[in-house]
Design an enzyme around this catalytic site. Structure first.
Site, PDB file in Angstrom:
ATOM      1  N   ASP A   1       0.850  -1.189   0.000  1.00  0.00           N
ATOM      2  CA  ASP A   1       0.000   0.000   0.000  1.00  0.00           C
ATOM      3  C   ASP A   1       0.890   1.244   0.000  1.00  0.00           C
ATOM      4  OD1 ASP A   1      -1.702   2.092   0.549  1.00  0.00           O
ATOM      5  OD2 ASP A   1      -2.947   0.931   1.938  1.00  0.00           O
TER       6      ASP A   1
ATOM      7  N   TYR B   1     -11.031  14.696  -8.150  1.00  0.00           N
ATOM      8  CA  TYR B   1      -9.993  13.890  -8.814  1.00  0.00           C
ATOM      9  C   TYR B   1      -9.062  14.804  -9.617  1.00  0.00           C
ATOM     10  CZ  TYR B   1      -8.207  10.684 -12.473  1.00  0.00           C
ATOM     11  OH  TYR B   1      -7.416   9.992 -13.364  1.00  0.00           O
TER      12      TYR B   1
HETATM   13  P1  NAD Z   1      -6.246   1.558 -12.657  1.00  0.00           P
HETATM   14  O1  NAD Z   1      -7.262   1.874 -11.606  1.00  0.00           O
HETATM   15  O2  NAD Z   1      -6.455   0.370 -13.526  1.00  0.00           O
HETATM   16  O3  NAD Z   1      -4.809   1.429 -11.981  1.00  0.00           O
HETATM   17  C1  NAD Z   1      -4.445   2.125 -10.837  1.00  0.00           C
HETATM   18  C2  NAD Z   1      -3.825   1.113  -9.877  1.00  0.00           C
HETATM   19  O4  NAD Z   1      -3.381   1.804  -8.697  1.00  0.00           O
HETATM   20  C3  NAD Z   1      -4.802   0.028  -9.414  1.00  0.00           C
HETATM   21  O5  NAD Z   1      -4.339  -1.257  -9.786  1.00  0.00           O
HETATM   22  C4  NAD Z   1      -4.870   0.196  -7.924  1.00  0.00           C
HETATM   23  O6  NAD Z   1      -4.983  -1.023  -7.196  1.00  0.00           O
HETATM   24  C5  NAD Z   1      -3.539   0.887  -7.640  1.00  0.00           C
HETATM   25  N1  NAD Z   1      -3.577   1.559  -6.342  1.00  0.00           N
HETATM   26  C6  NAD Z   1      -4.563   2.372  -5.882  1.00  0.00           C
HETATM   27  N2  NAD Z   1      -4.283   2.739  -4.626  1.00  0.00           N
HETATM   28  C7  NAD Z   1      -3.097   2.151  -4.308  1.00  0.00           C
HETATM   29  C8  NAD Z   1      -2.309   2.147  -3.134  1.00  0.00           C
HETATM   30  N3  NAD Z   1      -2.662   2.818  -2.036  1.00  0.00           N
HETATM   31  N4  NAD Z   1      -1.150   1.433  -3.134  1.00  0.00           N
HETATM   32  C9  NAD Z   1      -0.787   0.723  -4.239  1.00  0.00           C
HETATM   33  N5  NAD Z   1      -1.501   0.688  -5.371  1.00  0.00           N
HETATM   34  C10 NAD Z   1      -2.654   1.389  -5.398  1.00  0.00           C
HETATM   35  O7  NAD Z   1      -6.096   2.873 -13.523  1.00  0.00           O
HETATM   36  P2  NAD Z   1      -5.367   3.102 -14.935  1.00  0.00           P
HETATM   37  O8  NAD Z   1      -6.426   3.332 -15.926  1.00  0.00           O
HETATM   38  O9  NAD Z   1      -4.344   2.064 -15.166  1.00  0.00           O
HETATM   39  O10 NAD Z   1      -4.681   4.519 -14.651  1.00  0.00           O
HETATM   40  C11 NAD Z   1      -3.306   4.645 -14.292  1.00  0.00           C
HETATM   41  C12 NAD Z   1      -3.013   6.105 -13.979  1.00  0.00           C
HETATM   42  O11 NAD Z   1      -3.331   6.934 -15.101  1.00  0.00           O
HETATM   43  C13 NAD Z   1      -3.823   6.654 -12.808  1.00  0.00           C
HETATM   44  O12 NAD Z   1      -2.998   7.537 -12.064  1.00  0.00           O
HETATM   45  C14 NAD Z   1      -4.920   7.441 -13.458  1.00  0.00           C
HETATM   46  O13 NAD Z   1      -5.401   8.476 -12.636  1.00  0.00           O
HETATM   47  C15 NAD Z   1      -4.206   7.973 -14.690  1.00  0.00           C
HETATM   48  N6  NAD Z   1      -5.162   8.280 -15.773  1.00  0.00           N
HETATM   49  C16 NAD Z   1      -5.801   7.264 -16.402  1.00  0.00           C
HETATM   50  C17 NAD Z   1      -6.710   7.553 -17.408  1.00  0.00           C
HETATM   51  C18 NAD Z   1      -7.440   6.465 -18.141  1.00  0.00           C
HETATM   52  O14 NAD Z   1      -8.240   6.796 -19.024  1.00  0.00           O
HETATM   53  N7  NAD Z   1      -7.209   5.194 -17.845  1.00  0.00           N
HETATM   54  C19 NAD Z   1      -6.971   8.895 -17.765  1.00  0.00           C
HETATM   55  C20 NAD Z   1      -6.309   9.902 -17.087  1.00  0.00           C
HETATM   56  C21 NAD Z   1      -5.380   9.581 -16.091  1.00  0.00           C
END
Ligand code: NAD
Length: 327
Positions: free
Chosen positions: A50, A149
């Site tokens: 975490d 967010y």
């Molecule tokens: P996702 O939710 O699939 O992946 C994020 C991961 O972070 C998850 O696996 C989650 O378990 C992990 N996580 C959350 N809290 C945690 C903690 N305390 N300790 C360890 N791990 C933790 O999201 P994604 O789509 O892969 O996005 C990745 C990044 O890109 C994120 O920062 C997101 O905000 C950013 N983002 C994504 C998009 C999109 O369209 N997918 C758009 C804009 C920004």
């Protein structure tokens, strides 16, 4: 051999990024609260931890990484981010992760850190006209994101930049615009529009209907995962540019059009039932002038191609789920 640390390794983008880094010859350590639901990790080492815990961050940074990718965040689609019900968690969890990672990364002497920001940082007032949203990088200020967010992402962008100014930490920042593709969340409440619509179309009977939040005239652009990663790697390899830069598609469509594309791919004719739901801004599109200027490159894969791959993958997930429940 270059070493990379991927935070958020069990997530959608993190999982795909690790595969790409492995193909490029990196040794990779992944960290996440959980394993990826849809595929085995390609990481050399995967630590369940975490990142809100300082000790976890100190421990995972126990060797000098050439590249750190900070993707971990408490996030989801509109149903998660815009309902207001998760605001405190989203802000507290993601900010704590970023506070820890930038600080302990700097202390550990990492060479470079990538931070994934979001198009959600752009001011709401520039995104009221669905046909003409403004999302050029400099238009982020004066700031007025439409979600907590987005505010957290903006705060963290500034914090990474402050560590660069005051501690010479080499930071890279991209603002992702709706990334989608196979192995992304497709059910359960955290899924985003492309996956949700592909699932609804795949589940519907020919001639039936699917539900769309709002009037469906709100506009967005959607970027296929492969091109997102191409942009991230170009940003990391740049010797002159750290961002923030948009990484998104500039093929803007209405949500109704997105549904039509999914129906074409599925070869189904369905009607759209517009219902109330959390929506976000009226219009959003990636402005790719800066990425083009810096890299001589910008995403160009047609939306329909990415939707076809995603639709096929979600159809397989549905079939597998049905087989499991039948047996
Ligand atoms: P996702 O939710 O699939 O992946 C994020 C991961 O972070 C998850 O696996 C989650 O378990 C992990 N996580 C959350 N809290 C945690 C903690 N305390 N300790 C360890 N791990 C933790 O999201 P994604 O789509 O892969 O996005 C990745 C990044 O890109 C994120 O920062 C997101 O905000 C950013 N983002 C994504 C998009 C999109 O369209 N997918 C758009 C804009 C920004």
């Amino acid at each position: 051999m270059k070493k990379a640390l991927v935070c958020g390794a069990g997530g959608f983008i993190g999982g795909h990024l690790i595969k790409k880094l492995k193909r490029e010859g990196f040794w990779v350590r992944g960290v996440d609260l959980k394993h990826n639901e849809y595929s085995e990790t390609a990481a050399d080492e995967f630590i369940i931890g975490d990142l809100r815990e300082q000790k976890v961050c100190i421990d995972i940074l126990d060797c000098p990484f050439d590249e750190v990718y900070q993707l971990a965040a408490d996030m989801g689609g509109a149903g998660y981010i815009f309902s207001g019900e998760h605001d405190a968690d989203v802000m507290h969890n993601s900010a704590t992760i970023n506070l820890n990672m930038v600080h302990y990364g700097h202390k550990a002497g990492i060479k470079k850190i990538f931070y994934s920001s979001s198009a959600c940082i752009y001011p709401e007032h520039n995104q009221m006209d669905p046909d003409n949203p403004k999302c050029s990088e400099e238009s982020a200020y004066p700031a007025d994101p439409d979600s907590e967010y987005g505010w957290e992402k903006l705060f963290s962008e500034r914090m990474y930049l402050a560590y660069h100014r005051n501690h010479n930490l080499d930071v890279r920042i991209a603002r992702f615009h709706n990334i989608f593709g196979p192995e992304g969340t497709w059910t359960g409440g955290k899924e985003k529009a492309p996956a949700a619509i592909c699932r609804k179309v795949a589940q519907a009977q020919e001639g039936g209907e699917i539900e769309i939040w709002g009037d469906g005239k709100q506009t967005r652009s959607f970027l296929y995962i492969d091109e997102c990663l191409e942009g991230v790697r170009r940003l990391m390899d740049s010797t002159t540019f750290r961002g923030p830069v948009n990484i998104g598609s500039d093929e803007m469509v209405t949500i109704n059009k997105l549904a039509e594309i999914a129906m074409e791919v599925a070869d189904k004719k369905l009607s759209l039932n517009h219902i109330e739901g959390p929506l976000g801004v009226r219009g959003r599109n990636s402005d790719n002038a800066l990425i083009r200027k810096e890299f001589g490159w910008a995403p160009s894969i047609p939306l329909k191609d990415g939707i076809a791959k995603t639709y096929n993958w979600i159809s397989e997930q549905l079939k597998a789920a049905k087989n499991d429940s039948d047996s």
